[in-house]
Design a protein around this motif. Structure first.
Motif, mmCIF file in Angstrom:
data_model
loop_
_atom_site.group_PDB
_atom_site.id
_atom_site.type_symbol
_atom_site.label_atom_id
_atom_site.label_comp_id
_atom_site.label_asym_id
_atom_site.label_seq_id
_atom_site.Cartn_x
_atom_site.Cartn_y
_atom_site.Cartn_z
ATOM 1 N N TYR A 1 0.810 -1.214 0.000
ATOM 2 C CA TYR A 1 0.000 0.000 0.000
ATOM 3 C C TYR A 1 0.843 1.263 0.000
ATOM 4 O O TYR A 1 0.316 2.358 -0.049
ATOM 5 C CB TYR A 1 -0.891 0.053 1.237
ATOM 6 C CG TYR A 1 -2.154 -0.730 1.129
ATOM 7 C CD1 TYR A 1 -3.144 -0.318 0.247
ATOM 8 C CD2 TYR A 1 -2.374 -1.856 1.880
ATOM 9 C CE1 TYR A 1 -4.306 -1.022 0.149
ATOM 10 C CE2 TYR A 1 -3.536 -2.570 1.786
ATOM 11 C CZ TYR A 1 -4.505 -2.154 0.915
ATOM 12 O OH TYR A 1 -5.661 -2.846 0.808
ATOM 13 N N SER A 2 2.166 1.127 0.135
ATOM 14 C CA SER A 2 2.936 2.325 0.432
ATOM 15 C C SER A 2 3.615 2.947 -0.787
ATOM 16 O O SER A 2 4.436 3.839 -0.624
ATOM 17 C CB SER A 2 3.950 2.037 1.535
ATOM 18 O OG SER A 2 4.519 0.791 1.346
ATOM 19 N N GLY A 3 3.269 2.518 -1.984
ATOM 20 C CA GLY A 3 3.935 3.055 -3.170
ATOM 21 C C GLY A 3 3.814 4.565 -3.316
ATOM 22 O O GLY A 3 4.821 5.274 -3.432
ATOM 23 N N VAL A 4 2.583 5.051 -3.274
ATOM 24 C CA VAL A 4 2.371 6.490 -3.424
ATOM 25 C C VAL A 4 3.024 7.237 -2.262
ATOM 26 O O VAL A 4 3.676 8.268 -2.446
ATOM 27 C CB VAL A 4 0.861 6.808 -3.489
ATOM 28 C CG1 VAL A 4 0.627 8.296 -3.442
ATOM 29 C CG2 VAL A 4 0.266 6.231 -4.754
ATOM 30 N N LEU B 1 -10.295 10.615 10.771
ATOM 31 C CA LEU B 1 -9.523 11.668 10.105
ATOM 32 C C LEU B 1 -9.443 12.919 10.987
ATOM 33 O O LEU B 1 -8.385 13.549 11.091
ATOM 34 C CB LEU B 1 -10.144 12.020 8.758
ATOM 35 C CG LEU B 1 -9.930 11.013 7.639
ATOM 36 C CD1 LEU B 1 -10.634 11.467 6.375
ATOM 37 C CD2 LEU B 1 -8.455 10.821 7.365
ATOM 38 N N VAL C 1 -11.307 2.814 1.469
ATOM 39 C CA VAL C 1 -12.052 2.632 0.224
ATOM 40 C C VAL C 1 -11.619 1.378 -0.529
ATOM 41 O O VAL C 1 -12.179 1.053 -1.555
ATOM 42 C CB VAL C 1 -11.944 3.853 -0.725
ATOM 43 C CG1 VAL C 1 -12.531 5.083 -0.066
ATOM 44 C CG2 VAL C 1 -10.525 4.092 -1.151
ATOM 45 N N TYR D 1 -3.716 9.939 3.573
ATOM 46 C CA TYR D 1 -3.830 9.181 2.324
ATOM 47 C C TYR D 1 -3.986 7.684 2.613
ATOM 48 O O TYR D 1 -4.835 7.012 2.040
ATOM 49 C CB TYR D 1 -2.604 9.420 1.443
ATOM 50 C CG TYR D 1 -2.719 8.770 0.094
ATOM 51 C CD1 TYR D 1 -3.287 9.446 -0.970
ATOM 52 C CD2 TYR D 1 -2.292 7.459 -0.111
ATOM 53 C CE1 TYR D 1 -3.417 8.846 -2.202
ATOM 54 C CE2 TYR D 1 -2.425 6.845 -1.329
ATOM 55 C CZ TYR D 1 -2.991 7.544 -2.374
ATOM 56 O OH TYR D 1 -3.134 6.932 -3.586
ATOM 57 N N ILE E 1 -7.516 6.799 4.021
ATOM 58 C CA ILE E 1 -8.535 6.799 2.973
ATOM 59 C C ILE E 1 -8.352 5.601 2.057
ATOM 60 O O ILE E 1 -9.306 4.913 1.688
ATOM 61 C CB ILE E 1 -8.484 8.114 2.166
ATOM 62 C CG1 ILE E 1 -8.841 9.282 3.079
ATOM 63 C CG2 ILE E 1 -9.427 8.076 0.985
ATOM 64 C CD1 ILE E 1 -8.661 10.624 2.451
ATOM 65 N N ASP E 2 -7.097 5.330 1.729
ATOM 66 C CA ASP E 2 -6.778 4.231 0.827
ATOM 67 C C ASP E 2 -7.288 2.903 1.389
ATOM 68 O O ASP E 2 -7.888 2.099 0.679
ATOM 69 C CB ASP E 2 -5.254 4.170 0.656
ATOM 70 C CG ASP E 2 -4.871 3.670 -0.711
ATOM 71 O OD1 ASP E 2 -5.681 3.833 -1.632
ATOM 72 O OD2 ASP E 2 -3.767 3.121 -0.850
ATOM 73 N N PHE F 1 4.580 15.943 5.489
ATOM 74 C CA PHE F 1 4.300 14.824 4.582
ATOM 75 C C PHE F 1 3.852 13.591 5.344
ATOM 76 O O PHE F 1 3.145 12.744 4.805
ATOM 77 C CB PHE F 1 5.539 14.519 3.737
ATOM 78 C CG PHE F 1 5.932 15.667 2.874
ATOM 79 C CD1 PHE F 1 5.263 15.919 1.693
ATOM 80 C CD2 PHE F 1 6.937 16.528 3.255
ATOM 81 C CE1 PHE F 1 5.588 16.995 0.912
ATOM 82 C CE2 PHE F 1 7.273 17.606 2.472
ATOM 83 C CZ PHE F 1 6.596 17.846 1.303
ATOM 84 N N ILE G 1 0.157 14.113 5.549
ATOM 85 C CA ILE G 1 -0.462 13.803 4.249
ATOM 86 C C ILE G 1 -0.544 12.293 4.051
ATOM 87 O O ILE G 1 -1.568 11.755 3.650
ATOM 88 C CB ILE G 1 0.359 14.424 3.092
ATOM 89 C CG1 ILE G 1 0.295 15.940 3.142
ATOM 90 C CG2 ILE G 1 -0.134 13.921 1.744
ATOM 91 C CD1 ILE G 1 1.141 16.598 2.088
ATOM 92 N N ILE H 1 5.680 10.364 -2.150
ATOM 93 C CA ILE H 1 5.383 11.637 -1.495
ATOM 94 C C ILE H 1 6.522 12.001 -0.529
ATOM 95 O O ILE H 1 7.005 13.132 -0.515
ATOM 96 C CB ILE H 1 4.027 11.567 -0.758
ATOM 97 C CG1 ILE H 1 2.891 11.522 -1.794
ATOM 98 C CG2 ILE H 1 3.837 12.763 0.160
ATOM 99 C CD1 ILE H 1 1.511 11.374 -1.209
#
Lengths: 322, 295
Positions: B177-180, B275, B236, B229, B232-233, B222, B225, B184
């Motif tokens: 899950y940590s690619g994005v 959140l 969903v 992120y 939410i990831d 960051f 952020i 960042i």
């Protein structure tokens, strides 16, 4: 006597070695450029990278195993022989060509549309002053955290009433209105990108008599190709991988590659288990993993060519909020 | 005369701006606003599907009451999922920071490593992940060898051992899950001035000290952020138990759309609360640091 000469010799030897140089070579000048540090970094990167790739390596190795290799505990990574039967069976069970075509239509068309519609909206937010702009943009960002589960039932009913279920149209229509899958993120990417365009460029076009729409597609879009490629690629990949809404919208009529994985067992037994008893081979992990490989293969190929855009896109388009 | 021109100019700009964002406004009203209203309404109703369409009959808070008081699965699944999130998000964020720090070093094959760590973002669909998980490709191979899972089962209470074992068994998928997030962090790290490092090195700072004193303050925004992120990831992501349950209830005759909507709204409020808690914790810390700096 002997000891003394030895001591002398070592002394001489020690005098001529530059310890500082060795120290610098091993430990580095800044603490992070010495050999020891670098070895540790490479070691960590390679081992973490291996863990990261483990599932993919697992798929590749497992999917080429024949049944004997699969059952043989001494065969771990390398199959005894290259067994392609799994792929052939998976290919037919997935109805590969047909399903691939559906998947492509279902992901390419919304991606292309989102690439343009979100650009339009992002430009609107980046360049013009209008009342409630910040509130509206806040709403754009807010839509990002609303899970599809909240709105999916009404959406399902709406598209059911419009008689559009069983086709890619629900996704396409939402894309036309700069909505749908993660469009808030795309609008954000565009907005960030467009704010970096120098206003003088747009002013000069305006003096030459171009109207806003013309400026947008004659000047802004051509210099925004990097951002457009990034949005297109991400939209494509995310639509490709999306299964939740897709399964609702497409229903039983059409199916995409990832969705086909759910019904693989049924399809397989329909194809291969109805034959004569001699040919009966139950579905096994290798066949399922061969199917998985076939499903991610188009994306792997895409990534191979467009890797740079994916990886650098996030930095280049300033999504991190500069 | 001049004033009037300016006003006109401004008004024209506003109209053009609205025209540019009008597709989104329309789309928002049709595919967001209306569904949100409709789904809220359904969550307080019993929904019947008739040949003419949908019929709703208001029943007040019954759906919500049923979810919390009578449904045997929902609360448990929800709690498990929250526990999962609480454990998984720090793992993802710390792992992402760790990898970003490694890749940020001046090393060879940087591009290759970056490509490897971003690869899962491209290929992960819910179904493929499920497949990998069920085939056992998602857990670290050494976990089973050394009996770590049994150890956890023995030494922790079942309420926490469950989620932790669940996480261990899909550990690689969680890292996936940590690619994005890695990218960042990387973008953030590249903002650190190289000269700052050199100056610190001349003053004799060790990499350890540099991390805490130079890198962490820069990376801090960051981290927030990335936490948001990641939350939410995960929420969903389409294959978690709660989401599957919502979908299942949609097509159940006994419960139907009304109950499924209520579940979706409970689910959303929980994301929202989490959140807000995260934002509160982090903004407070930020203030604390500010005071420390000034004082």
């Amino acid at each position: 006597m002997k000891n003394i000469t030895f001591a002398k010799k070592t002394n001489f030897f020690l005098k001529h070695i530059n310890f500082d140089k060795i120290k610098i070579a091993l430990l580095g000048r800044q603490g992070n450029d010495g050999i020891i540090f670098k070895t540790i970094v490479y070691y960590l990167l390679i081992s973490v990278g291996f863990i990261y790739l483990y599932p993919i390596l697992f798929i590749v190795s497992q999917s080429f195993k024949s049944l004997e290799d699969l059952l043989d505990p001494t065969v771990v990574w390398m199959p005894r022989r290259l067994y392609l039967q799994n792929y052939i069976r998976a290919f037919y069970s997935l109805k590969y060509i047909e399903t691939l075509a559906v998947t492509m239509i279902n992901s390419f068309s919304p991606a292309i549309i989102q690439m343009f519609s979100c650009a339009l909206v992002g430009y609107g937010f980046a360049r013009f002053r209008f009342p409630f702009k910040n509130i509206l943009f806040g709403i754009v960002l807010f839509t990002f955290i609303i899970p599809t589960q909240v709105i999916m039932i009404p959406l399902f009913i709406t598209f059911f009433k419009l008689n559009l279920l069983g086709s890619p149209l629900p996704n396409i229509i939402q894309a036309i209105f700069a909505g749908g899958l993660k469009s808030a993120l795309f609008i954000l990417i565009y907005r960030q990108f467009f704010t970096t365009i120098p206003p003088s460029l747009i002013e000069s076009a305006k003096i030459d008599g171009a109207n806003e729409l013309k400026i947008f597609y004659k000047i802004v879009l051509p210099i925004s190709i990097p951002a457009m490629v990034v949005v297109f690629l991400f939209s494509l990949v995310w639509h490709w991988n999306e299964t939740y809404m897709t399964s609702l919208f497409l229903g039983d009529k059409l199916t995409t590659l990832p969705l086909k994985l759910q019904t693989l067992n049924d399809e397989y037994s329909r194809l291969y288990l109805s034959g004569s008893v001699r040919q009966r081979i139950d579905i096994n992990e290798s066949i399922r993993l061969a199917a998985t490989m076939l499903i991610i293969l188009p994306l792997l190929i895409l990534y191979l060519f467009a890797q740079k855009w994916f990886v650098e896109g996030i930095e280049r388009t300033g999504i991190t909020g500069e | 005369m001049k004033k009037r021109y300016k006003l006109n100019h401004r008004r024209r700009e506003a109209i053009t701006g609205f025209l540019f964002i009008s597709p989104w406004i329309l789309g928002f009203l049709m595919f967001m606003m209306y569904p949100i209203y409709f789904s809220l309404k359904m969550s307080f109703s019993k929904v019947y599907i008739t040949t003419n369409g949908v019929d709703t009959q208001p029943i007040g808070f019954d759906n919500y009451k049923y979810a919390f008081l009578s449904d045997p699965d929902f609360v448990e699944k929800l709690l498990n999922f929250i526990k999962f999130t609480v454990i998984a998000v720090p793992i993802i964020v710390i792992f992402a920071l760790f990898v970003a720090l490694l890749i940020n070093q001046p090393i060879r094959f940087r591009g290759v490593f970056r490509a490897i760590f971003f690869l899962p973002v491209v290929i992960t669909s819910g179904e493929v992940m499920n497949e990998l998980f069920s085939q056992g490709a998602a857990s670290l191979p050494m976990l089973n060898k050394y009996g770590i899972i049994n150890f956890i089962r023995m030494s922790l209470s079942p309420a926490w051992a469950g989620p932790i074992i669940n996480i261990m068994q899909q550990f690689i998928l969680i890292l996936w899950y940590s690619g994005v997030q890695i990218l960042i962090f990387l973008a953030g790290l590249q903002k650190v001035n190289k000269q700052t490092f050199e100056a610190a090195a001349i003053d004799g700072a060790s990499p350890w000290e540099m991390f805490w004193k130079i890198i962490l303050p820069v990376v801090k925004p960051f981290i927030l952020i990335n936490i948001i992120y990641s939350i939410i990831d995960i929420f969903v992501y389409t294959s978690n138990d709660v989401i599957i349950m919502i979908k299942d209830n949609m097509f159940k005759v006994a419960t139907g759309y009304g109950y499924a909507s209520a579940l979706a709204w409970i689910y959303f409020s929980i994301i929202f609360v989490i959140l807000i808690i995260v934002l509160l914790i982090f903004s407070r810390k930020e203030e604390y640091f500010k005071i420390e700096k000034n004082g």
